[in-house]
Scaffold this motif. Structure first.
Motif, PDB file in Angstrom:
ATOM      1  N   LYS A 171      -4.295 -18.817  -5.053  1.00  0.00           N
ATOM      2  CA  LYS A 171      -3.159 -18.715  -5.968  1.00  0.00           C
ATOM      3  C   LYS A 171      -3.307 -19.685  -7.134  1.00  0.00           C
ATOM      4  O   LYS A 171      -3.029 -19.351  -8.295  1.00  0.00           O
ATOM      5  N   ILE A 172      -3.784 -20.909  -6.841  1.00  0.00           N
ATOM      6  CA  ILE A 172      -3.973 -21.912  -7.895  1.00  0.00           C
ATOM      7  C   ILE A 172      -5.024 -21.433  -8.892  1.00  0.00           C
ATOM      8  O   ILE A 172      -4.846 -21.538 -10.114  1.00  0.00           O
ATOM      9  N   LEU A 173      -6.150 -20.889  -8.386  1.00  0.00           N
ATOM     10  CA  LEU A 173      -7.230 -20.461  -9.266  1.00  0.00           C
ATOM     11  C   LEU A 173      -6.855 -19.223 -10.067  1.00  0.00           C
ATOM     12  O   LEU A 173      -7.248 -19.085 -11.230  1.00  0.00           O
ATOM     13  N   VAL A 174      -6.089 -18.308  -9.465  1.00  0.00           N
ATOM     14  CA  VAL A 174      -5.669 -17.106 -10.188  1.00  0.00           C
ATOM     15  C   VAL A 174      -4.721 -17.470 -11.326  1.00  0.00           C
ATOM     16  O   VAL A 174      -4.798 -16.921 -12.427  1.00  0.00           O
ATOM     17  N   GLU A 175      -3.811 -18.431 -11.078  1.00  0.00           N
ATOM     18  CA  GLU A 175      -2.858 -18.851 -12.095  1.00  0.00           C
ATOM     19  C   GLU A 175      -3.434 -19.875 -13.068  1.00  0.00           C
ATOM     20  O   GLU A 175      -2.797 -20.223 -14.054  1.00  0.00           O
ATOM     21  N   PHE A 176      -4.651 -20.368 -12.780  1.00  0.00           N
ATOM     22  CA  PHE A 176      -5.277 -21.367 -13.643  1.00  0.00           C
ATOM     23  C   PHE A 176      -5.598 -20.744 -15.002  1.00  0.00           C
ATOM     24  O   PHE A 176      -6.254 -19.697 -15.080  1.00  0.00           O
ATOM     25  N   PRO A 177      -5.167 -21.336 -16.113  1.00  0.00           N
ATOM     26  CA  PRO A 177      -5.330 -20.685 -17.429  1.00  0.00           C
ATOM     27  C   PRO A 177      -6.756 -20.724 -17.960  1.00  0.00           C
ATOM     28  O   PRO A 177      -7.125 -19.894 -18.787  1.00  0.00           O
ATOM     29  N   GLY A 178      -7.561 -21.684 -17.520  1.00  0.00           N
ATOM     30  CA  GLY A 178      -8.904 -21.820 -18.070  1.00  0.00           C
ATOM     31  C   GLY A 178      -9.959 -21.138 -17.220  1.00  0.00           C
ATOM     32  O   GLY A 178      -9.673 -20.272 -16.397  1.00  0.00           O
ATOM     33  N   ARG A 179     -11.199 -21.549 -17.451  1.00  0.00           N
ATOM     34  CA  ARG A 179     -12.324 -21.016 -16.716  1.00  0.00           C
ATOM     35  C   ARG A 179     -12.833 -22.033 -15.705  1.00  0.00           C
ATOM     36  O   ARG A 179     -12.542 -23.230 -15.813  1.00  0.00           O
ATOM     37  N   VAL A 180     -13.598 -21.540 -14.728  1.00  0.00           N
ATOM     38  CA  VAL A 180     -14.156 -22.409 -13.695  1.00  0.00           C
ATOM     39  C   VAL A 180     -15.674 -22.398 -13.800  1.00  0.00           C
ATOM     40  O   VAL A 180     -16.281 -21.413 -14.233  1.00  0.00           O
ATOM     41  N   CYS A 181     -16.277 -23.517 -13.410  1.00  0.00           N
ATOM     42  CA  CYS A 181     -17.731 -23.633 -13.346  1.00  0.00           C
ATOM     43  C   CYS A 181     -18.154 -23.583 -11.880  1.00  0.00           C
ATOM     44  O   CYS A 181     -17.433 -24.064 -10.998  1.00  0.00           O
ATOM     45  N   LEU A 182     -19.316 -23.024 -11.628  1.00  0.00           N
ATOM     46  CA  LEU A 182     -19.753 -22.777 -10.259  1.00  0.00           C
ATOM     47  C   LEU A 182     -21.083 -23.471  -9.986  1.00  0.00           C
ATOM     48  O   LEU A 182     -21.911 -23.639 -10.879  1.00  0.00           O
ATOM     49  N   THR A 183     -21.271 -23.872  -8.728  1.00  0.00           N
ATOM     50  CA  THR A 183     -22.580 -24.284  -8.224  1.00  0.00           C
ATOM     51  C   THR A 183     -22.813 -23.541  -6.923  1.00  0.00           C
ATOM     52  O   THR A 183     -21.866 -23.271  -6.172  1.00  0.00           O
ATOM     53  N   CYS A 197     -23.595 -21.499   0.063  1.00  0.00           N
ATOM     54  CA  CYS A 197     -22.406 -22.272  -0.323  1.00  0.00           C
ATOM     55  C   CYS A 197     -22.084 -22.012  -1.786  1.00  0.00           C
ATOM     56  O   CYS A 197     -22.970 -22.029  -2.649  1.00  0.00           O
ATOM     57  N   LEU A 198     -20.816 -21.757  -2.062  1.00  0.00           N
ATOM     58  CA  LEU A 198     -20.329 -21.549  -3.428  1.00  0.00           C
ATOM     59  C   LEU A 198     -19.197 -22.528  -3.696  1.00  0.00           C
ATOM     60  O   LEU A 198     -18.206 -22.548  -2.956  1.00  0.00           O
ATOM     61  N   THR A 199     -19.351 -23.348  -4.728  1.00  0.00           N
ATOM     62  CA  THR A 199     -18.366 -24.386  -5.060  1.00  0.00           C
ATOM     63  C   THR A 199     -17.837 -24.157  -6.467  1.00  0.00           C
ATOM     64  O   THR A 199     -18.614 -23.862  -7.386  1.00  0.00           O
ATOM     65  N   ALA A 200     -16.534 -24.299  -6.630  1.00  0.00           N
ATOM     66  CA  ALA A 200     -15.884 -24.136  -7.936  1.00  0.00           C
ATOM     67  C   ALA A 200     -15.487 -25.500  -8.483  1.00  0.00           C
ATOM     68  O   ALA A 200     -14.954 -26.338  -7.755  1.00  0.00           O
ATOM     69  N   HIS A 201     -15.730 -25.713  -9.770  1.00  0.00           N
ATOM     70  CA  HIS A 201     -15.378 -26.965 -10.454  1.00  0.00           C
ATOM     71  C   HIS A 201     -14.451 -26.627 -11.620  1.00  0.00           C
ATOM     72  O   HIS A 201     -14.742 -25.714 -12.400  1.00  0.00           O
ATOM     73  N   TYR A 202     -13.369 -27.373 -11.741  1.00  0.00           N
ATOM     74  CA  TYR A 202     -12.424 -27.147 -12.837  1.00  0.00           C
ATOM     75  C   TYR A 202     -11.576 -28.391 -13.052  1.00  0.00           C
ATOM     76  O   TYR A 202     -11.496 -29.271 -12.182  1.00  0.00           O
ATOM     77  N   VAL A 203     -10.962 -28.473 -14.223  1.00  0.00           N
ATOM     78  CA  VAL A 203     -10.036 -29.563 -14.548  1.00  0.00           C
ATOM     79  C   VAL A 203      -8.626 -29.002 -14.435  1.00  0.00           C
ATOM     80  O   VAL A 203      -8.267 -28.054 -15.136  1.00  0.00           O
ATOM     81  N   GLU A 476     -13.010 -27.136 -20.270  1.00  0.00           N
ATOM     82  CA  GLU A 476     -13.941 -26.336 -19.477  1.00  0.00           C
ATOM     83  C   GLU A 476     -15.359 -26.898 -19.554  1.00  0.00           C
ATOM     84  O   GLU A 476     -16.122 -26.802 -18.584  1.00  0.00           O
ATOM     85  N   PHE A 477     -15.705 -27.514 -20.678  1.00  0.00           N
ATOM     86  CA  PHE A 477     -17.026 -28.109 -20.807  1.00  0.00           C
ATOM     87  C   PHE A 477     -17.191 -29.303 -19.872  1.00  0.00           C
ATOM     88  O   PHE A 477     -18.242 -29.483 -19.256  1.00  0.00           O
ATOM     89  N   LEU A 478     -16.157 -30.123 -19.789  1.00  0.00           N
ATOM     90  CA  LEU A 478     -16.250 -31.337 -18.983  1.00  0.00           C
ATOM     91  C   LEU A 478     -16.229 -31.054 -17.487  1.00  0.00           C
ATOM     92  O   LEU A 478     -16.425 -31.966 -16.688  1.00  0.00           O
ATOM     93  N   SER A 479     -15.964 -29.834 -17.098  1.00  0.00           N
ATOM     94  CA  SER A 479     -16.005 -29.480 -15.674  1.00  0.00           C
ATOM     95  C   SER A 479     -17.345 -28.884 -15.267  1.00  0.00           C
ATOM     96  O   SER A 479     -17.529 -28.500 -14.116  1.00  0.00           O
ATOM     97  N   ILE A 480     -18.300 -28.819 -16.217  1.00  0.00           N
ATOM     98  CA  ILE A 480     -19.622 -28.267 -15.896  1.00  0.00           C
ATOM     99  C   ILE A 480     -20.378 -29.258 -15.005  1.00  0.00           C
ATOM    100  O   ILE A 480     -20.591 -30.408 -15.390  1.00  0.00           O
ATOM    101  N   PRO A 481     -20.796 -28.856 -13.818  1.00  0.00           N
ATOM    102  CA  PRO A 481     -21.619 -29.748 -12.979  1.00  0.00           C
ATOM    103  C   PRO A 481     -23.068 -29.688 -13.443  1.00  0.00           C
ATOM    104  O   PRO A 481     -23.622 -28.602 -13.637  1.00  0.00           O
ATOM    105  N   ILE A 482     -23.692 -30.836 -13.662  1.00  0.00           N
ATOM    106  CA  ILE A 482     -25.081 -30.851 -14.132  1.00  0.00           C
ATOM    107  C   ILE A 482     -26.060 -30.854 -12.970  1.00  0.00           C
ATOM    108  O   ILE A 482     -27.273 -30.800 -13.182  1.00  0.00           O
ATOM    109  N   THR A 483     -25.563 -30.961 -11.743  1.00  0.00           N
ATOM    110  CA  THR A 483     -26.415 -30.904 -10.560  1.00  0.00           C
ATOM    111  C   THR A 483     -25.767 -30.014  -9.525  1.00  0.00           C
ATOM    112  O   THR A 483     -24.593 -29.643  -9.632  1.00  0.00           O
ATOM    113  N   THR A 484     -26.534 -29.677  -8.497  1.00  0.00           N
ATOM    114  CA  THR A 484     -26.008 -28.900  -7.360  1.00  0.00           C
ATOM    115  C   THR A 484     -25.642 -29.816  -6.208  1.00  0.00           C
ATOM    116  O   THR A 484     -25.604 -29.380  -5.055  1.00  0.00           O
ATOM    117  N   VAL A 485     -25.360 -31.093  -6.506  1.00  0.00           N
ATOM    118  CA  VAL A 485     -25.040 -32.057  -5.455  1.00  0.00           C
ATOM    119  C   VAL A 485     -23.795 -31.633  -4.679  1.00  0.00           C
ATOM    120  O   VAL A 485     -23.700 -31.832  -3.470  1.00  0.00           O
TER     121      VAL A 485
END
Length: 518
Positions: A171-183, A197-203, A476-485
């Motif tokens: 529900k939080i992600l569906v109502e989230f106005p921006g985009r999400v980054c994935l690893t 494993c699929l992980t979502a990153h967002y602000v 959305e840019f600042l939520s980009i993960p630069i690694t798959t940690v």
């Protein structure tokens, strides 16, 4: 002996049950103002059937008393304190079978079971924990109304919590106005099963960076690019995120390269700039490849250094001889001498080389390569053009969304009577010919000394009204993960959940434990 006051308050009723039978505890009781009673009347109480007075009164006024059940001794001033201590002892005496153990408070079994399920999730406990003999004895001791349940019921409770938390996050992600980054990444468990494993990153709305595990599922072969892509698209549709993806961070394998190209075609219409910024390569993996290539160049010298360290550390006599050589050449050994690396961990190889360089001057340093000014200038111009291109895409989307909200009758939150002034001010800003990105780049740099504790996310949150679509882009840019940690750290949790002692867990239970904990 140590003096223990058991009459001070009720908390001291909890006594260790593993004290040996003949351990003597000396008690210094506190006089609470109770008038002394005659010794003969005091011994008429029923509890004296379970206690025996040993000997007469001691010179200090205390009497030695033994519990007939657990054989524990007490020294008590009977004339001053009476039998209150003995009564409290019967409540916790391990041999007193007939003493009441249960609380009058009724336990809500659903709440209690959920608390135990959360403990199983957070502390990596097995489902069989609820069937342990001593755990059930502790439950009964705490409250005899507690009903036992099986490990299958515990597993069902964990799955219910997982489904509930999953719906909340969805529900939080569906109502989230921006985009999400994935690893995403793959992992092989001790049972030889493959997991994805699929992980979502967002602000979030409070401008805090979040990382949530969306899926930790069994993924049987083949682990090809098209198989991974189809599974990821399926998961994105399940979470309702197929139109809200910004980028995907993966390591540098051939299957991931083909996977991201397939996904880019599948999600092309809903990606920013047609998916130009969709694929992000794991910087940690790239750094590891660079280091491994560098180590391959000095492979011969590296092997000689490794063998030399093994020789020195092969015996105590060789280490003593090496220390004497260090003293002769005048090298200060304040770091502990040579260390041997682990060949699969290049950071330990770096430590081994740095120590070896200190003691072996024959090795030469590799020359540092300095990039020319022209190369840096071209790269900076390329980055600037990419930022303007991306900003144009966000500005276009912002106009479409603004037109949609205007058509629905929504207006800006402008105080009554200031509508004309707001329209005039807006025209002035637009008429200046500068975009939010131009204004931002023209602003003077912040003084680092005055903003040492600056939080970048909070900066954009506080300036979101000024920069609007640029703030949305930064969010959305600042939520980009630069690694798959983030994905690989979930594998560490998975290895604790699925180990050689718990190798029969179903994949659904593994996913419930890992994802709910996150």
């Amino acid at each position: 002996m140590e003096a223990i006051d058991l009459n001070d308050d009720g908390q001291n009723d909890l006594m260790d049950e593993d004290i040996e039978d003949h351990e003597v505890i000396e008690i210094s009781e506190v006089n609470r103002g109770t008038p002394p009673r005659h010794a003969q009347s005091r011994r008429r109480a029923r509890l004296w059937l379970k206690f025996t007075i040993i000997g007469g009164q001691r010179p200090d006024g205390k009497t030695k008393i033994r519990c007939n059940l657990c054989k524990r001794f007490y020294f008590i001033k009977l004339r001053r304190n009476g039998t209150s201590t003995l009564s409290r002892h019967l409540k916790v005496c391990p041999k007193a079978v007939g003493t009441p153990r249960s609380s009058s408070r009724k336990v809500d079994m659903m709440v209690f079971r959920e608390m135990i399920a959360m403990a199983i999730i957070e502390h990596d406990l097995p489902y069989k924990f609820v069937e342990y003999k001593r755990i059930r004895m502790a439950f009964t001791y705490a409250n005899s109304s507690i009903e036992y349940w099986s490990r299958n019921t515990a597993a069902s409770d964990v799955l219910k919590i997982y489904e509930r938390e999953k719906q909340k996050l969805r529900k939080i992600l569906v109502e989230f106005p921006g985009r999400v980054c994935l690893t995403t990444d793959l992992w092989r468990a001790i049972t030889i099963e493959g997991y994805l494993c699929l992980t979502a990153h967002y602000v979030d709305d409070d401008w805090n960076l979040q990382a949530k595990i969306l899926a930790f599922i069994a993924f049987p072969p083949p682990h090809t690019g098209i198989a991974i892509a189809m599974k990821l698209v399926e998961l994105l549709k399940e979470w309702g995120l197929e139109k809200k993806v910004f980028c995907l961070t993966v390591d540098n394998t051939s299957s991931n390269d083909s996977m991201q190209s397939i996904m880019k075609k599948q999600l092309h219409k809903d990606l920013v700039c047609g998916g130009e910024f969709f694929h992000v390569k794991c910087s940690a993996h790239i750094l590891n490849l660079i280091v491994q290539d560098g180590l391959a160049v000095i492979g011969g010298a590296l092997q000689k250094i490794r063998e030399s360290v093994k020789f020195v550390r092969g015996s105590e006599s060789r280490e003593i001889m090496f220390k004497s050589c260090v003293e002769i050449v005048g090298v200060e050994d304040d770091e502990g001498g040579l260390v041997l690396d682990v060949s699969t961990r290049w950071n330990s190889t770096f430590l081994m080389l740095s120590r070896a360089l200190k003691f072996r001057n024959a090795l030469s340093h590799l020359a540092d390569v300095e990039q020319s000014y022209s190369t840096c200038k071209r790269r900076l111009a390329n980055v600037r053009s990419k930022i303007y291109k991306l900003f144009g895409a966000y500005k276009k989307n912002q106009r479409i969304s603004s037109a949609a909200t205007t058509s629905q009758g929504e207006t800006h939150d402008v105080p009554a009577g200031y509508g004309g002034f707001y329209a005039f001010f807006s025209q002035k800003v637009v008429g200046s010919g500068k975009s939010a990105l131009d204004i931002y780049l023209d602003e003077p740099l912040l003084d680092y000394a005055a903003h040492k504790k600056l939080n970048v996310l909070h900066y954009w949150r506080d300036n979101s009204a000024r920069f609007r679509e640029l703030a949305t882009m930064a969010r959305e840019f600042l939520s980009i993960p630069i690694t798959t940690v983030a994905s690989e750290s979930s594998f560490s949790i998975g290895s604790r959940v699925l180990n050689k002692y718990r190798s029969c867990l179903l994949p659904t239970n593994v996913q419930a434990l890992v994802c709910t904990r996150n």
